[in-house]
Design a protein around this motif. Structure first.
Motif, PDB file in Angstrom:
ATOM      1  N   VAL A   1       2.443  -6.995 -15.979  1.00  0.00           N
ATOM      2  CA  VAL A   1       2.166  -5.723 -16.643  1.00  0.00           C
ATOM      3  C   VAL A   1       2.869  -4.575 -15.915  1.00  0.00           C
ATOM      4  O   VAL A   1       3.413  -3.652 -16.550  1.00  0.00           O
ATOM      5  CB  VAL A   1       0.646  -5.480 -16.725  1.00  0.00           C
ATOM      6  N   ALA A   2       2.885  -4.624 -14.578  1.00  0.00           N
ATOM      7  CA  ALA A   2       3.511  -3.560 -13.787  1.00  0.00           C
ATOM      8  C   ALA A   2       4.993  -3.441 -14.106  1.00  0.00           C
ATOM      9  O   ALA A   2       5.518  -2.330 -14.282  1.00  0.00           O
ATOM     10  CB  ALA A   2       3.307  -3.831 -12.300  1.00  0.00           C
ATOM     11  N   MET A   3       5.678  -4.562 -14.194  1.00  0.00           N
ATOM     12  CA  MET A   3       7.108  -4.519 -14.485  1.00  0.00           C
ATOM     13  C   MET A   3       7.369  -4.065 -15.923  1.00  0.00           C
ATOM     14  O   MET A   3       8.285  -3.277 -16.184  1.00  0.00           O
ATOM     15  CB  MET A   3       7.733  -5.894 -14.241  1.00  0.00           C
TER      16      MET A   3
ATOM     17  N   VAL B   1      15.138  -5.255  -9.126  1.00  0.00           N
ATOM     18  CA  VAL B   1      15.508  -5.437  -7.716  1.00  0.00           C
ATOM     19  C   VAL B   1      14.492  -4.763  -6.800  1.00  0.00           C
ATOM     20  O   VAL B   1      13.906  -5.411  -5.913  1.00  0.00           O
ATOM     21  CB  VAL B   1      16.927  -4.900  -7.448  1.00  0.00           C
ATOM     22  N   PHE B   2      14.258  -3.476  -6.978  1.00  0.00           N
ATOM     23  CA  PHE B   2      13.399  -2.739  -6.051  1.00  0.00           C
ATOM     24  C   PHE B   2      11.913  -2.994  -6.332  1.00  0.00           C
ATOM     25  O   PHE B   2      11.135  -3.250  -5.412  1.00  0.00           O
ATOM     26  CB  PHE B   2      13.721  -1.251  -6.102  1.00  0.00           C
ATOM     27  N   GLY B   3      11.529  -2.924  -7.605  1.00  0.00           N
ATOM     28  CA  GLY B   3      10.141  -3.200  -7.938  1.00  0.00           C
ATOM     29  C   GLY B   3       9.793  -4.653  -7.752  1.00  0.00           C
ATOM     30  O   GLY B   3       8.699  -4.991  -7.247  1.00  0.00           O
TER      31      GLY B   3
ATOM     32  N   GLY C   1       1.620 -11.212   0.858  1.00  0.00           N
ATOM     33  CA  GLY C   1       0.754 -10.905   1.996  1.00  0.00           C
ATOM     34  C   GLY C   1       1.128  -9.665   2.772  1.00  0.00           C
ATOM     35  O   GLY C   1       0.386  -9.248   3.671  1.00  0.00           O
ATOM     36  N   THR C   2       2.270  -9.033   2.473  1.00  0.00           N
ATOM     37  CA  THR C   2       2.646  -7.785   3.134  1.00  0.00           C
ATOM     38  C   THR C   2       1.975  -6.627   2.407  1.00  0.00           C
ATOM     39  O   THR C   2       2.296  -6.352   1.253  1.00  0.00           O
ATOM     40  CB  THR C   2       4.174  -7.589   3.124  1.00  0.00           C
ATOM     41  N   ASP C   3       1.039  -5.958   3.063  1.00  0.00           N
ATOM     42  CA  ASP C   3       0.249  -4.921   2.390  1.00  0.00           C
ATOM     43  C   ASP C   3       1.040  -3.613   2.302  1.00  0.00           C
ATOM     44  O   ASP C   3       1.241  -2.920   3.298  1.00  0.00           O
ATOM     45  CB  ASP C   3      -1.064  -4.687   3.128  1.00  0.00           C
ATOM     46  N   LEU C   4       1.503  -3.307   1.099  1.00  0.00           N
ATOM     47  CA  LEU C   4       2.228  -2.063   0.853  1.00  0.00           C
ATOM     48  C   LEU C   4       1.412  -1.082   0.014  1.00  0.00           C
ATOM     49  O   LEU C   4       1.740   0.100  -0.049  1.00  0.00           O
ATOM     50  CB  LEU C   4       3.549  -2.350   0.124  1.00  0.00           C
ATOM     51  N   SER C   5       0.369  -1.569  -0.644  1.00  0.00           N
ATOM     52  CA  SER C   5      -0.350  -0.756  -1.626  1.00  0.00           C
ATOM     53  C   SER C   5      -1.024   0.453  -0.997  1.00  0.00           C
ATOM     54  O   SER C   5      -1.069   1.527  -1.601  1.00  0.00           O
ATOM     55  CB  SER C   5      -1.380  -1.601  -2.367  1.00  0.00           C
ATOM     56  N   ALA C   6      -1.565   0.291   0.223  1.00  0.00           N
ATOM     57  CA  ALA C   6      -2.266   1.408   0.854  1.00  0.00           C
ATOM     58  C   ALA C   6      -1.309   2.565   1.129  1.00  0.00           C
ATOM     59  O   ALA C   6      -1.623   3.736   0.868  1.00  0.00           O
ATOM     60  CB  ALA C   6      -2.926   0.949   2.147  1.00  0.00           C
TER      61      ALA C   6
ATOM     62  N   PRO D   1       6.068   0.176  -9.774  1.00  0.00           N
ATOM     63  CA  PRO D   1       5.551  -1.191  -9.921  1.00  0.00           C
ATOM     64  C   PRO D   1       4.406  -1.496  -8.947  1.00  0.00           C
ATOM     65  O   PRO D   1       3.429  -2.160  -9.322  1.00  0.00           O
ATOM     66  CB  PRO D   1       6.775  -2.064  -9.643  1.00  0.00           C
ATOM     67  N   LEU D   2       4.498  -1.012  -7.706  1.00  0.00           N
ATOM     68  CA  LEU D   2       3.422  -1.239  -6.745  1.00  0.00           C
ATOM     69  C   LEU D   2       2.145  -0.533  -7.178  1.00  0.00           C
ATOM     70  O   LEU D   2       1.035  -1.072  -7.029  1.00  0.00           O
ATOM     71  CB  LEU D   2       3.843  -0.752  -5.358  1.00  0.00           C
ATOM     72  N   SER D   3       2.276   0.677  -7.707  1.00  0.00           N
ATOM     73  CA  SER D   3       1.097   1.412  -8.168  1.00  0.00           C
ATOM     74  C   SER D   3       0.413   0.676  -9.314  1.00  0.00           C
ATOM     75  O   SER D   3      -0.820   0.544  -9.342  1.00  0.00           O
ATOM     76  CB  SER D   3       1.496   2.823  -8.619  1.00  0.00           C
ATOM     77  N   HIS D   4       1.205   0.190 -10.273  1.00  0.00           N
ATOM     78  CA  HIS D   4       0.625  -0.546 -11.400  1.00  0.00           C
ATOM     79  C   HIS D   4       0.046  -1.892 -10.957  1.00  0.00           C
ATOM     80  O   HIS D   4      -0.917  -2.377 -11.560  1.00  0.00           O
ATOM     81  CB  HIS D   4       1.685  -0.775 -12.477  1.00  0.00           C
ATOM     82  N   LEU D   5       0.645  -2.489  -9.944  1.00  0.00           N
ATOM     83  CA  LEU D   5       0.121  -3.753  -9.430  1.00  0.00           C
ATOM     84  C   LEU D   5      -1.270  -3.567  -8.836  1.00  0.00           C
ATOM     85  O   LEU D   5      -2.180  -4.369  -9.083  1.00  0.00           O
ATOM     86  CB  LEU D   5       1.075  -4.322  -8.371  1.00  0.00           C
ATOM     87  N   GLY D   6      -1.443  -2.495  -8.051  1.00  0.00           N
ATOM     88  CA  GLY D   6      -2.734  -2.233  -7.422  1.00  0.00           C
ATOM     89  C   GLY D   6      -3.750  -1.622  -8.364  1.00  0.00           C
ATOM     90  O   GLY D   6      -4.964  -1.839  -8.209  1.00  0.00           O
ATOM     91  N   THR D   7      -3.268  -0.850  -9.356  1.00  0.00           N
ATOM     92  CA  THR D   7      -4.149  -0.232 -10.353  1.00  0.00           C
ATOM     93  C   THR D   7      -3.526  -0.478 -11.721  1.00  0.00           C
ATOM     94  O   THR D   7      -2.781   0.349 -12.243  1.00  0.00           O
ATOM     95  CB  THR D   7      -4.288   1.284 -10.100  1.00  0.00           C
ATOM     96  N   PRO D   8      -3.803  -1.644 -12.327  1.00  0.00           N
ATOM     97  CA  PRO D   8      -3.154  -2.004 -13.590  1.00  0.00           C
ATOM     98  C   PRO D   8      -3.388  -0.959 -14.677  1.00  0.00           C
ATOM     99  O   PRO D   8      -4.467  -0.365 -14.758  1.00  0.00           O
ATOM    100  CB  PRO D   8      -3.829  -3.334 -13.959  1.00  0.00           C
ATOM    101  N   PRO D   9      -2.367  -0.691 -15.500  1.00  0.00           N
ATOM    102  CA  PRO D   9      -2.497   0.291 -16.586  1.00  0.00           C
ATOM    103  C   PRO D   9      -3.716   0.029 -17.461  1.00  0.00           C
ATOM    104  O   PRO D   9      -3.908  -1.092 -17.940  1.00  0.00           O
ATOM    105  CB  PRO D   9      -1.191   0.101 -17.371  1.00  0.00           C
ATOM    106  N   ARG D  10      -4.525   1.081 -17.612  1.00  0.00           N
ATOM    107  CA  ARG D  10      -5.695   1.046 -18.485  1.00  0.00           C
ATOM    108  C   ARG D  10      -6.637  -0.107 -18.180  1.00  0.00           C
ATOM    109  O   ARG D  10      -7.369  -0.575 -19.048  1.00  0.00           O
ATOM    110  CB  ARG D  10      -5.245   0.988 -19.958  1.00  0.00           C
TER     111      ARG D  10
END
Length: 545
Positions: A156-158, A386-388, A398-403, A134-143
């Protein structure tokens, strides 16, 4: 000839579920042809990876590009077809057919049955990708569907996380598992992938063509389980880094692979009823505890809202998502995510399907499909919510997890848990779960590879199971040396391609055999009892006086 309603084999007079003996051979004998070819090619692959690591990575990359371009649409179309087929089988008249004798009861309780299939099916993948995807799709949305790190991107991520982990993968497992259970326990044939081809190619399924099919199944199993072992090693390595600043390194990951390999080989030789069932039940309890903990201390309201909205969005968009191929953009994203996932699930089907079949004797086709597809899908919805959902809430808050996730997906879950109390306890629990999930899944894979190389014996010899377990560890180590996560993904897709066509053949064999079932086998039990009673001759008293 129709199959008797009692489930007696039409192929031999052997008891149901036992492989018919061949002249001069015991059912448990090792198939030297299958074992020799499969083991030799696997060893050559390991040697290739050790001697020419860069060459292996290069060849795998070129082959992957070709497969995705030429056959990506086949993966997409076939996976969707398996979902439709599973639903049809469950709700058609064939849903009442027992996987065994008509009076046979399930071997395992429903709770243990679900726990074992889930542990074997995707437990380690959920630990690795539960927060990372979910974090990956949030930072780089599918397509490129929307703006990164937006509310729309979160939706979209979920939805895509649900798409990759719910109905499609479990329908893929169900098709193979149902076919194997039907032919093994109702028809009394060998516990081999090739047994499903008897209705199509006759006795050739027991000779060269059938052996080739079983060899393909072994390769798919070997590489699919090696990918899981590689992912597990990477995540445990990340956990050690987060807890005690142990540097990440390929040698350490290979050392972790060695330890896990020893553990699952020991578990595998203890058998299903002891080792695998115990580990699966333990996994389920610990995983539910971890999920409940994060639900309570995390953003509970957001999680529940996300579960509700994402499930609805997923069901609404299911049909268009199921047919997207990247033809009009997004091919690279499709190759890295959707096609990789479909190939990963397909590569797991020989051992997950065979394992689910092994533990599903006595259930009806309807019970099997609903249990294998619906229940795990609901668990996947809850897990990713729960996790995603927690990860997305932190990122949007505001907590930066994507990097961190972009650099190492295996660190995502630890980065999320660090934001909540008892991080040391939960991080250790994650590593224990990863190890146990892998052990309970890989020992099932080792047993299945042993079965495929010993003429369908459901209890293969310990040395054979151990050999396949060790080879799995070696292949996982070679893949990490050849390029880490990208190499794991590449080899998964390449190994799955030939087995996809094997699956299509299995479906054809199953459908042909189901049409031969007598009408009584597809009746409701109450109606069958009435029909049987009506067919009995009326009793006449021999002495009227």
């Amino acid at each position: 000839m129709a199959v008797p309603a009692t489930g007696t084999s039409t192929d031999s007079n052997t008891p149901l579920g036992e492989a018919p003996a061949q002249p001069g051979r015991r059912p448990g004998d090792v198939d030297r042809t299958v074992l020799g070819i499969a083991a030799a090619v696997s060893v050559l692959f390991v040697v290739w990876g050790i001697v020419a690591t860069d060459n292996l990575a290069s060849v795998a990359g070129v082959a992957l590009d070709w497969v995705v371009k030429a056959f990506g649409w086949v993966f997409v179309l076939a996976s969707t077809a398996f979902v439709v087929l599973s639903a049809w089988l469950a709700f058609s008249r064939y849903g009442r057919i027992k996987l065994g004798r008509d009076d046979e009861k399930p071997e395992f309780s429903t709770v243990s049955w679900v726990a074992m299939m889930f542990s074997a099916g995707m437990g380690i993948g959920l630990m690795f990708w539960g927060a990372a995807e979910p974090l990956s799709h949030l930072g780089t949305p599918p397509r490129g569907l929307t703006e990164p790190n937006s509310q729309q991107a979160a939706r979209v991520a979920m939805e895509y996380s649900f798409f990759h982990w719910a109905l499609h993968p479990w329908a893929i497992y169900a098709v193979v598992g149902l076919t194997l259970a039907y032919f093994t326990f109702r028809k009394g044939r060998r516990g081999l992938i090739s047994s499903a081809f008897l209705p199509l190619i006759g006795e050739r399924a027991n000779r060269g063509p059938g052996k080739a099919i079983d060899i393909f199944a072994i390769f798919a199993t070997l590489f699919g389980s090696a990918v899981s072992l590689g992912l597990g090693a990477l995540q445990i390595n990340s956990g050690l880094t987060n807890l005690w600043d142990v540097p990440k390194s390929t040698p350490l990951a290979i050392g972790i692979i060695a330890v896990l390999t020893v553990a699952f080989v020991v578990s595998a030789v203890t058998g299903v009823k002891r080792g695998i069932q115990f580990l699966a039940n333990t996994n389920m309890v610990l995983a539910v505890a971890l999920m409940f903990f994060l639900l309570v201390v995390g953003p509970t309201v957001f999680i529940l809202n996300s579960l509700t909205a994402s499930t609805g969005g997923y069901l609404y968009d299911l049909i268009p998502m199921s047919f997207r191929t990247g033809a009009f953009g997004g091919e690279k994203w499709m190759a890295g995510w959707t096609i990789f996932y479909w190939a990963w699930w397909i590569s797991w089907t020989p051992f997950v399907g065979a394992f689910i079949a092994r533990i599903s004797r006595g259930r009806t086709i309807r019970q099997f499909v609903l249990g294998v597809v619906a229940i795990p899908s609901l668990v996947s919805f809850a897990w990713f919510s729960v996790f995603g959902g927690t990860a997305i809430d932190l990122q949007l808050g505001g907590t930066d997890l994507s990097a961190a996730v972009a650099e190492s997906p295996e660190a995502a879950l630890f980065a999320v848990l660090r934001e909540f109390p008892l991080f040391t306890v939960t991080a250790i629990l994650v590593m224990v779960l990863v190890a146990l999930f892998f052990v309970s899944g890989a020992d099932a894979a080792s047993v299945v590879m042993g079965t495929l190389s010993s003429r369908g014996n459901l209890e293969p010899r310990a040395w054979l199971v151990s050999m396949w377990g060790i080879l799995t560890g070696l292949v996982a180590a070679v893949l990490l040396l050849a390029g880490g996560l990208s190499a794991l993904q590449s080899l998964t897709i390449l190994a799955a391609l030939p087995f996809l066509f094997v699956m299509v053949g299995m479906v054809a064999g199953l459908l042909r055999e189901l049409r031969r079932e007598p009408l009584s086998a597809t009746m409701a039990p109450e109606i069958r009892a009435l029909v049987t009673a009506a067919a009995q001759p009326e009793y006449t008293d021999p002495d009227p006086s």
